[in-house]
Design a protein around this motif. Structure first.
Motif, short mmCIF file in Angstrom:
data_model
loop_
_atom_site.label_atom_id
_atom_site.label_comp_id
_atom_site.label_asym_id
_atom_site.label_seq_id
_atom_site.Cartn_x
_atom_site.Cartn_y
_atom_site.Cartn_z
N MET A 54 73.36 35.99 43.10
CA MET A 54 72.07 35.36 42.80
C MET A 54 72.18 33.83 42.93
SD MET A 54 69.92 37.82 42.00
CE MET A 54 68.67 37.17 40.92
N GLU A 55 73.27 33.28 42.43
CA GLU A 55 73.47 31.83 42.51
C GLU A 55 73.57 31.37 43.96
OE1 GLU A 55 76.86 28.54 41.34
OE2 GLU A 55 76.69 30.35 40.12
N ARG A 56 74.34 32.08 44.77
CA ARG A 56 74.50 31.72 46.18
C ARG A 56 73.19 31.83 46.95
NH1 ARG A 56 80.14 32.00 48.41
NH2 ARG A 56 81.45 32.01 46.56
N LEU A 57 72.32 32.73 46.52
CA LEU A 57 71.01 32.87 47.16
C LEU A 57 69.98 31.87 46.62
CD1 LEU A 57 70.82 36.76 47.29
CD2 LEU A 57 71.01 35.21 49.25
N GLY A 58 70.36 31.14 45.58
CA GLY A 58 69.46 30.14 45.02
C GLY A 58 68.39 30.72 44.11
N VAL A 59 68.66 31.86 43.53
CA VAL A 59 67.71 32.50 42.62
C VAL A 59 68.16 32.24 41.19
CG1 VAL A 59 66.68 34.67 41.87
CG2 VAL A 59 67.20 34.31 44.29
N ASN A 60 67.31 31.60 40.40
CA ASN A 60 67.65 31.32 39.00
C ASN A 60 66.54 31.71 38.04
OD1 ASN A 60 65.82 29.32 39.54
ND2 ASN A 60 67.33 27.69 39.65
N ASP A 61 65.61 32.52 38.53
CA ASP A 61 64.48 32.95 37.71
C ASP A 61 64.13 34.39 38.09
OD1 ASP A 61 62.22 33.11 36.15
OD2 ASP A 61 60.98 31.91 37.49
N ALA A 62 64.77 35.36 37.41
CA ALA A 62 64.54 36.75 37.78
C ALA A 62 64.95 37.69 36.67
CB ALA A 62 65.34 37.09 39.04
N ARG A 63 64.31 38.87 36.69
CA ARG A 63 64.75 40.00 35.87
C ARG A 63 65.43 40.96 36.84
NH1 ARG A 63 60.01 39.02 33.06
NH2 ARG A 63 58.78 40.45 34.31
N VAL A 64 66.68 41.26 36.55
CA VAL A 64 67.47 42.11 37.44
C VAL A 64 68.00 43.31 36.67
CG1 VAL A 64 69.43 42.18 39.02
CG2 VAL A 64 68.22 40.02 38.67
N SER A 65 67.85 44.48 37.25
CA SER A 65 68.39 45.70 36.66
C SER A 65 69.29 46.34 37.71
CB SER A 65 67.25 46.64 36.28
OG SER A 65 67.78 47.86 35.82
N VAL A 66 70.51 46.66 37.31
CA VAL A 66 71.47 47.30 38.21
C VAL A 66 71.83 48.67 37.63
CG1 VAL A 66 73.75 47.16 39.28
CG2 VAL A 66 72.42 45.06 38.90
#
Length: 100
Positions: free
Chosen positions: A52-64
């Motif tokens: 997520m950091e490498r993609l530049g995403v810092n605002d998300a709800r993530v479920s794995v």
């Protein structure tokens, strides 16, 4: 990257992971369910957050929902879900943003 819509990537098959992502509330809210949580939960978390950091995403709800996927599979599923959630439909830079 700015997420605009919920998205899913992956399956619930053995050795795969299903990643669901949607716009967040200002932070990364990560939820992990895994058949190997006791052994690899920390590594799964680190892999998702690093991607997520490498993609530049810092605002998300993530479920794995992990079924024993390798790190490379988890990275690919996160990357695909992010591209889908951003509405990117062509010229995918597959793997370029997440290479170390």
């Amino acid at each position: 990257m700015k997420l605009t819509t919920p998205a899913i990537a992956g399956t619930l098959e053995s050795s795969d992971a299903q990643v669901t992502i949607e716009p967040g509330d200002g932070t990364i809210d990560l939820s992990i369910h895994s058949t190997v949580m006791a052994q690899y939960g920390r590594q799964i978390r680190e892999t998702v957050l690093e991607t997520m950091e490498r993609l530049g995403v810092n605002d998300a709800r993530v479920s794995v929902n992990d079924r024993g996927a390798l790190d490379c599979t988890i990275r690919a599923r996160v990357e695909c879900a992010v591209f889908r959630a951003c509405g990117q439909t062509e010229n995918f830079p597959w793997g370029e943003a997440i290479r170390s």
